[in-house]
Enzyme design. Structure first.
Site, short mmCIF file in Angstrom:
data_model
loop_
_atom_site.label_atom_id
_atom_site.label_comp_id
_atom_site.label_asym_id
_atom_site.label_seq_id
_atom_site.Cartn_x
_atom_site.Cartn_y
_atom_site.Cartn_z
N HIS A 145 -2.11 -5.81 1.39
CA HIS A 145 -3.40 -6.44 1.10
C HIS A 145 -3.17 -7.86 0.60
O HIS A 145 -2.17 -8.14 -0.07
CB HIS A 145 -4.15 -5.65 0.01
CG HIS A 145 -5.32 -6.37 -0.57
ND1 HIS A 145 -6.58 -6.32 -0.01
CD2 HIS A 145 -5.43 -7.18 -1.66
CE1 HIS A 145 -7.41 -7.06 -0.72
NE2 HIS A 145 -6.74 -7.58 -1.74
N ASN A 193 -2.84 -0.68 7.19
CA ASN A 193 -2.18 -1.92 7.63
C ASN A 193 -1.08 -2.40 6.68
O ASN A 193 -0.59 -3.51 6.79
CB ASN A 193 -3.21 -3.03 7.84
CG ASN A 193 -4.02 -3.34 6.60
OD1 ASN A 193 -3.73 -2.84 5.51
ND2 ASN A 193 -5.05 -4.15 6.75
N LYS A 209 0.82 -1.21 0.00
CA LYS A 209 0.00 0.00 0.00
C LYS A 209 0.86 1.27 0.00
O LYS A 209 2.06 1.22 0.29
CB LYS A 209 -0.96 -0.06 1.18
CG LYS A 209 -1.93 -1.23 1.07
CD LYS A 209 -2.94 -1.27 2.21
CE LYS A 209 -3.89 -2.44 2.05
NZ LYS A 209 -4.90 -2.49 3.13
N PHE A 262 -15.92 2.84 7.28
CA PHE A 262 -14.53 3.16 6.95
C PHE A 262 -14.29 3.27 5.44
O PHE A 262 -13.18 3.61 5.02
CB PHE A 262 -13.58 2.09 7.52
CG PHE A 262 -13.85 0.70 7.00
CD1 PHE A 262 -13.36 0.29 5.77
CD2 PHE A 262 -14.59 -0.21 7.75
CE1 PHE A 262 -13.58 -0.98 5.29
CE2 PHE A 262 -14.82 -1.50 7.27
CZ PHE A 262 -14.32 -1.88 6.05
N ARG A 322 2.00 -7.27 8.63
CA ARG A 322 1.19 -6.12 9.05
C ARG A 322 1.65 -5.60 10.41
O ARG A 322 1.55 -4.40 10.69
CB ARG A 322 -0.28 -6.50 9.07
CG ARG A 322 -0.89 -6.55 7.67
CD ARG A 322 -2.29 -7.05 7.67
NE ARG A 322 -2.91 -6.98 6.35
CZ ARG A 322 -3.89 -7.76 5.96
NH1 ARG A 322 -4.37 -8.69 6.77
NH2 ARG A 322 -4.41 -7.63 4.75
#
Length: 207
Positions: A127, A124, A20, A66, A114
């Site tokens: 993915h 986190n 990410k 979220f 993570r």
């Protein structure tokens, strides 16, 4: 006394991995962990998703509180998408990731990715696909050109190996022994690419 061994089975599963935006600077470290865990990186690309693309990718999460923060986070910068392959790739990658909440991961799975690279429940770090069906959908989303054919197993796999792999590999190893290059691994790889009678069905892409 003859011992009967089970016939070898060939089955490789694929899953999607995302590094990410906030941990993309740790790309090399994370890839090293991935490779040491027995995964092969079949495809890889760096891309920057728009908020709309993130909304489509996480469509199953639509309506949750979220969701707006998730799409804003995932579109905040470039990310790295990878197709990982190995036996039981989905479950092994999920285990390597650890719990989705990085704060909880630090307590229950302190060596998970993570726990090491994530910040909290939203940010986190990485993915992973939740199932083989979601992996297929997510791989098609990130790699529209990917060909996700069912991989051969059992007799089909053995027939494929006998017809396409063993003959070419034997010829390549014979040529390698005659040539005696200084770097046999690179030489053999180049030879196999040059003499491959079939176009590869999987594209290796790094962008």
């Amino acid at each position: 006394m003859q011992v009967l061994m089970p016939e070898p089975q060939i089955y490789v599963e694929r899953t999607l991995a995302l590094i990410k935006p906030d941990v993309i600077n740790k790309e090399e470290e994370i890839e090293d962990v991935i490779l040491r865990a027995g995964f092969q990186i079949i495809q890889k690309r760096r891309l920057h998703l728009s908020p709309e693309q993130c909304s489509n990718f996480y469509a199953e999460q639509f309506g949750k509180l979220f969701f707006p923060n998730l799409t804003a986070y995932m579109s905040s910068g470039p990310l790295v998408a990878m197709v990982l392959a190995r036996q039981h790739a989905v479950s092994y990658w999920k285990a390597l990731l650890g719990p989705s909440n990085s704060l909880r991961a630090r307590i229950t799975h302190p060596h998970s990715l993570r726990a090491l690279y994530g910040t909290d429940e939203l940010r986190n770090g990485l993915h992973g696909s939740l199932s083989t069906s979601s992996a297929e959908r997510e791989i098609r989303f990130m790699f529209p050109e990917a060909i996700l054919e069912p991989l051969p197993t059992g007799q089909r796999a053995r027939d494929y190996l006998n017809l396409y792999v063993k003959r070419t590999l034997l010829a390549g190893l014979t040529a390698l022994c005659k040539e005696k290059p200084t770097d046999p691994l690179i030489w053999l790889a180049d030879w196999l690419i040059e003499h491959n009678p079939n176009k590869p069905k999987v594209r290796f892409q790094i962008t």
